[in-house]
Write a protein that holds these residues in place. Sequence first.
Motif, PDB file in Angstrom:
ATOM      1  N   THR A 124      36.203   2.862 -33.155  1.00 25.16           N
ATOM      2  CA  THR A 124      36.876   3.861 -32.363  1.00 25.16           C
ATOM      3  C   THR A 124      37.159   5.162 -32.482  1.00 25.16           C
ATOM      4  O   THR A 124      37.437   6.149 -31.688  1.00 25.16           O
ATOM      5  N   PHE A 125      36.929   5.705 -33.646  1.00 24.57           N
ATOM      6  CA  PHE A 125      37.530   6.942 -34.356  1.00 24.57           C
ATOM      7  C   PHE A 125      36.613   7.859 -33.837  1.00 24.57           C
ATOM      8  O   PHE A 125      36.933   9.020 -33.387  1.00 24.57           O
ATOM      9  N   LEU A 126      35.186   7.712 -33.629  1.00 23.14           N
ATOM     10  CA  LEU A 126      34.145   8.771 -33.329  1.00 23.14           C
ATOM     11  C   LEU A 126      34.378   8.891 -31.767  1.00 23.14           C
ATOM     12  O   LEU A 126      34.323  10.367 -31.238  1.00 23.14           O
ATOM     13  N   PRO A 127      34.517   8.112 -30.987  1.00 22.31           N
ATOM     14  CA  PRO A 127      34.841   8.489 -29.429  1.00 22.31           C
ATOM     15  C   PRO A 127      36.099   9.132 -29.278  1.00 22.31           C
ATOM     16  O   PRO A 127      36.266   9.909 -28.578  1.00 22.31           O
ATOM     17  N   MET A 128      37.151   8.935 -30.246  1.00 15.40           N
ATOM     18  CA  MET A 128      38.257   9.946 -30.304  1.00 15.40           C
ATOM     19  C   MET A 128      37.933  11.240 -30.689  1.00 15.40           C
ATOM     20  O   MET A 128      38.571  12.246 -29.958  1.00 15.40           O
ATOM     21  N   VAL A 129      37.210  11.308 -31.693  1.00 17.06           N
ATOM     22  CA  VAL A 129      36.659  12.888 -32.010  1.00 17.06           C
ATOM     23  C   VAL A 129      36.199  13.549 -31.179  1.00 17.06           C
ATOM     24  O   VAL A 129      36.283  14.729 -30.371  1.00 17.06           O
ATOM     25  N   GLY A 138      31.029   2.093 -38.790  1.00 20.49           N
ATOM     26  CA  GLY A 138      31.860   2.852 -39.066  1.00 20.49           C
ATOM     27  C   GLY A 138      32.910   1.659 -39.075  1.00 20.49           C
ATOM     28  O   GLY A 138      33.868   1.546 -39.720  1.00 20.49           O
ATOM     29  N   GLY A 139      32.878   0.581 -37.939  1.00 22.83           N
ATOM     30  CA  GLY A 139      33.801  -0.439 -37.851  1.00 22.83           C
ATOM     31  C   GLY A 139      33.529  -1.512 -39.142  1.00 22.83           C
ATOM     32  O   GLY A 139      34.528  -2.133 -39.557  1.00 22.83           O
ATOM     33  N   ILE A 140      32.344  -1.559 -39.396  1.00 22.71           N
ATOM     34  CA  ILE A 140      32.227  -2.418 -40.538  1.00 22.71           C
ATOM     35  C   ILE A 140      32.898  -1.854 -41.835  1.00 22.71           C
ATOM     36  O   ILE A 140      33.310  -2.771 -42.757  1.00 22.71           O
ATOM     37  N   GLY A 141      32.444  -0.514 -42.291  1.00 20.35           N
ATOM     38  CA  GLY A 141      33.176  -0.027 -43.295  1.00 20.35           C
ATOM     39  C   GLY A 141      34.967  -0.091 -43.358  1.00 20.35           C
ATOM     40  O   GLY A 141      35.473  -0.397 -44.073  1.00 20.35           O
ATOM     41  N   GLY A 142      35.129   0.028 -42.034  1.00 16.52           N
ATOM     42  CA  GLY A 142      36.701   0.000 -41.829  1.00 16.52           C
ATOM     43  C   GLY A 142      37.190  -1.265 -42.109  1.00 16.52           C
ATOM     44  O   GLY A 142      38.275  -1.663 -42.713  1.00 16.52           O
ATOM     45  N   ALA A 143      36.614  -2.462 -42.002  1.00 11.48           N
ATOM     46  CA  ALA A 143      36.876  -3.873 -41.981  1.00 11.48           C
ATOM     47  C   ALA A 143      36.824  -4.328 -43.407  1.00 11.48           C
ATOM     48  O   ALA A 143      37.647  -4.823 -43.924  1.00 11.48           O
ATOM     49  N   VAL A 144      35.956  -3.577 -44.130  1.00  4.16           N
ATOM     50  CA  VAL A 144      35.933  -3.755 -45.697  1.00  4.16           C
ATOM     51  C   VAL A 144      37.220  -3.081 -46.445  1.00  4.16           C
ATOM     52  O   VAL A 144      38.150  -3.808 -46.984  1.00  4.16           O
ATOM     53  N   VAL A 145      37.493  -1.908 -45.816  1.00  3.10           N
ATOM     54  CA  VAL A 145      38.841  -1.205 -46.509  1.00  3.10           C
ATOM     55  C   VAL A 145      40.010  -1.926 -45.971  1.00  3.10           C
ATOM     56  O   VAL A 145      40.980  -2.133 -46.810  1.00  3.10           O
ATOM     57  N   GLY A 146      40.125  -2.206 -44.713  1.00  5.26           N
ATOM     58  CA  GLY A 146      41.231  -3.329 -44.495  1.00  5.26           C
ATOM     59  C   GLY A 146      41.317  -4.474 -44.962  1.00  5.26           C
ATOM     60  O   GLY A 146      42.595  -4.671 -45.390  1.00  5.26           O
ATOM     61  N   LEU A 147      40.146  -5.114 -45.449  1.00  5.00           N
ATOM     62  CA  LEU A 147      40.306  -6.298 -46.077  1.00  5.00           C
ATOM     63  C   LEU A 147      40.926  -6.146 -47.629  1.00  5.00           C
ATOM     64  O   LEU A 147      41.585  -7.022 -48.002  1.00  5.00           O
TER      65      LEU A 147
END
Length: 664
Positions: free
Chosen positions: A321-326, A416-425
């Motif tokens: 969701t970060f890009l829509p926020m930008v 971006g969500g996939i990358g965020g999931a990896v960092v969160g994991l």
Amino acid sequence: MAKDKYTILGDKIFAAIGGPENVASLNHCMTRVRISIIDDQKVDVAALKQISGVLGVVNEETLQVVLGPGVVNKVAQAMVASVGVGLGDPFPGTTQTNQHAANKEAVSAVAAQTHAAQKAKLKQTWWRAALKHISAIFIPLIPAFVGAGLISGIAGIMGNMQTAGMLGDNFTEFITVLKVINSGLFTYLNIYVGINTAREFGGTPGLGGIIGGLIYLPGVVAPLAINNVFTGQPLVAGQGGIIGVIFSVWLMALVEKKLHQWIPDAIDIIVVPFVTLLIMGVFTIFLVMPFAGWISSSLVGGINWVLNVGGAFAGFVLGLTFLPMVMFGLHQILTPIHLEMIKELGSTPLLPILAMAGGGQVGAAIALWLRAKKNKQLTRMIKGALPVGILGVGEPLIYGVTLPLGRPFITACIGGGIGGAVVGLIGNVGAITIGPSGLALIPLIANNRWFGYVLGLLAAYIGGFIVTYFFGVPKTAMQAKNEDGSLVVPEPVPAGTEIVYEPNTPVKLVSGTEQFVAPATGDLEPLTQVKDDVFAKKIMGDGYAVEPQAKKIVAPVSGTIMSVTATKHAWTMISDHGLEIIVHLGLDTVELAGKPFDLMIKAGDKVKAGQVCGEMDLGAIEAAGKATTIATVITNMAAVAKMTAPKEKRVAANDPAIEVDVRG
């Protein structure tokens, strides 16, 4: 001299379409006469369908009159011969100088303009129109994005290295100068967008710039404030963001145009700008900005909830969701959250996750580069914006590449969500301060956890690439274009030059069962699912289709090749039991002049079911904006006693497709 039946049929077609003078050019494929019409209003489609011998009519970019194999080439040749041109050549104009080359060029120009207008009329949607406007607004800013973005990236890397103790204080002033240069664009981006938006929608550029600038609330310095009319809380400078500016300036252009119509010329220059700014300024401040504020507060609540959930799920949602926020300028609301986390925890675990959005953009851009390599205009923009995106400045990729195309923006968000999931994991990956993302953020990752951040970034690159490569590349992006955006049109190959095999004895039907096989590896489906009315409505006959996943093409049944088109996109054959068959490679691929096809069969060849007949370049076909569907159609259905229905499934080339019982 009496006319033959093909000339008579051609004359009837001419009469129904407004005569030869309403034709820009004419060609044919295996089953259809393809006519480029100058004035669509002169075409009587109903009358055309009533002509004996016409099996169907498809009115798309070109008018397609379905006549069937064996007839279509003779009728098309008769039609062009009657006006003294060749297949695919421009028709003469209505003047007497129809033999002059300049006249032919003029006809071609008119045809091109007409085709473009017709294409826009047939295929335009509000969503495509919106994306086209967004592209026009941001493309002029691409050089500024690239230049300022590179400077921002360098400043970010140097600043981060300085924070990490890798550079001394003597670089401070130089870094500040770089930030000032970069801020010349990004600090006042709303103003530039307002100017370009007004220009795009026919408003006054200066007024659009003012509307874009007032979102910064210039002149409102504490303790002064403008309160949100809905909540009573002070408005925050920047609420509304880029999307708010575009929306407000679009409305401003409409208001300004109406006022120009209503206000007398003598006072127009005074009244129109005054009233326009007053109306739209109040509207933007008291409606657009509060609405963005409502979105902001909702997002803050949502972010807090997501952060409380934590783990891979939180990482995915935040990265997604970060890009829509930008786009809405709402990412600034996260700054106090970052700072509070740094104060309490020593680092912000939120920033590395949000940075994955830029990684998804990078992966999507690389996928577009590979899939749309024939689109020189798009690849040129990607080459300029990609290095900036890798350094963590995402605006050039967002506004110049993915957002104007639509789907790639969505697939980039998924990356971006996939990358965020990896960092969160992985967890416990934080940044000791806020600043640029991308590679520039690596020196600022706390507690030597930079490897987890890099893994997330690689996951975002790969995720954005894969999702975009397979699902996010629109056909319009793959069209071959020059750097100025004009389409690259291949030289036409006359479709009537195919060699037709004439057997010594008439073909007879032989009763029995014939096994048809899949002509390629891919997804088997009934003809009704083919995105072409001639096949889907079974105008030519019945059969089956395959959505190919590999380039090898095999014979669908044993028999004799009767003809192969010069454009190599189709062939006809007679099966051993006497069935007449068309094998059509792709949809509308006659326009590709044979370039994606390499056939090793010729008229008169005997083939066995499953025998390799050639290859088709799926990537080149898709890059030209065409579907790769392979249709196998039995045209003499009166000879069919029974036919099994094709089952939708994944098949390999030469796998059984359908069985056909032939009448004796």
